[in-house]
Design an enzyme around this catalytic site. Structure first.
Site, PDB file in Angstrom:
ATOM      1  CE  LYS A  49       0.024   3.797  -4.179  1.00  0.00           C
ATOM      2  NZ  LYS A  49       1.118   3.268  -4.256  1.00  0.00           N
ATOM      3  CD  GLN A  93       1.853  -0.225  -3.495  1.00  0.00           C
ATOM      4  OE1 GLN A  93       1.370   0.369  -4.448  1.00  0.00           O
ATOM      5  NE2 GLN A  93       2.156  -0.319  -2.430  1.00  0.00           N
ATOM      6  CG  ASP A 116       6.734   5.525  -7.529  1.00  0.00           C
ATOM      7  OD1 ASP A 116       5.600   6.785  -6.202  1.00  0.00           O
ATOM      8  OD2 ASP A 116       6.450   3.884  -6.764  1.00  0.00           O
TER       9      ASP A 116
END
Ligand code: NAP
Length: 282
Positions: A49, A93, A116
């Site tokens: 990422k 994460q 997200d």
């Protein structure tokens, strides 16, 4: 042979467009990733990422915590990032260490920085059919991939195997919102193969060898979200690609299908949040 749903190619196209768009920005969006513990898969995902963000010029910080980090420490950091005007997108994460309440941590993220799309505000909007600030990355990536190949959803029977909050559930809602008829299956589903065989579009998001050629519809579309290492250490998905691909019209490979699309969606979401926050300021 089926058409391969090539996520790498589409990722590259989308990121190239995004890079061009960002070349006109005087301030770059900033993504902050919180990583707790030393899960090797998470470290690889986070590095990917960060590298992708940097290639685009997106500023990206990774904040590493040991597995012993307390819930309070994480909550304080999220609060600080929520109030930092230079930070546009926050990603925690997963998985988090077991002693941390994942829901509490996710819910602490400001919805307009929730890259997200997992916070209750964004998830709730998704359910009611209102536009969330951003859509969850993996479902968004899957829809972008299907759209790219002209695979419509209206009136189609979609079977999704796996009901996690990050893939199956939001994807089911997003597909229903686009007029698909969706069956959401999980580990308690009876006669799974009888259901999967009726799928115009079958999405598997489980994380184990599961989908064999006798479980898919002839000429159907198969999207494999699963990613794990087999006994030999080779990366594979849920689907027996060699045999299933002989029956389908379209199929996504692992690696190279949904994975790259998830990263592309994360970058798109980071820029979308930056744009929204700047519209709000002006
Ligand atoms: P998860 O939270 O572990 O959920 C797995 C789901 O599969 C659960 O709903 C579970 O049912 C269901 N399941 C397990 N065994 C089953 C069986 N034998 N038959 C039917 N359903 C079964 O997993 P996740 O986080 O959604 O991830 C799923 C897979 O996708 C993993 O391999 C993960 O690495 C991969 N993934 C890939 C990407 C990407 O970008 N490519 C993104 C996210 C995840 P219950 O709910 O009943 O337990």
């Amino acid at each position: 042979m089926p058409v391969i749903l090539d996520g790498k190619n589409l990722r590259d196209e989308l990121l190239e467009e995004l890079k061009n768009k960002l070349s006109s920005y005087s301030v770059m969006p900033k993504l902050v990733v919180i990583l707790a513990g030393d899960n090797p898969a998470s470290q690889i995902y986070v590095n990917n990422k960060k590298k992708t963000a940097e290639k685009l010029g997106i500023v990206s910080d990774v904040i590493n915590y040991p597995a012993t980090v307390s819930e309070n420490e994480l909550l304080e950091k999220i609060n600080e990032l929520n109030n930092d005007r230079a930070v546009n997108a926050i990603l925690v994460q997963l998985p988090l260490p077991e002693h941390i309440d994942k829901t509490k941590i996710i819910n602490a993220i400001s919805p307009i920085k929730d890259v997200d799309g997992f916070t209750p505000e964004n998830f709730g909007k998704l359910l009611t059919g209102e536009k969330p600030y951003v859509y969850p990355c993996t479902p968004k990536g899957i829809l972008l991939l299907l759209d790219k190949y002209g695979i419509g959803l209206d009136g189609k029977h979609v079977v999704i195997v796996g009901r996690s909050n990050i893939v199956g559930k939001p994807l089911a809602v997003m597909m229903v919102n686009r007029n698909a008829t969706v069956t959401l299956c999980h580990s308690h589903t009876k006669n799974l193969s009888e259901i999967t065989k009726t799928a115009d579009i079958l999405v598997s998001a489980v994380g184990e060898k599961l989908i064999e050629d006798n479980m898919v519809k002839f000429n159907g579309v198969v999207v494999d979200v699963g990613i794990f290492k087999d006994e030999t250490g080779k990366t594979r998905g849920d689907v027996d690609f060699a045999n299933v691909s002989k029956k389908t019209s379209f199929i996504s490979p692992v690696p190279g299908g949904v994975g790259p699309m998830t990263i592309a969606s994360l970058m798109l979401n980071t820029v979308e949040l930056f744009d929204l926050q700047n519209q709000k300021k002006s």
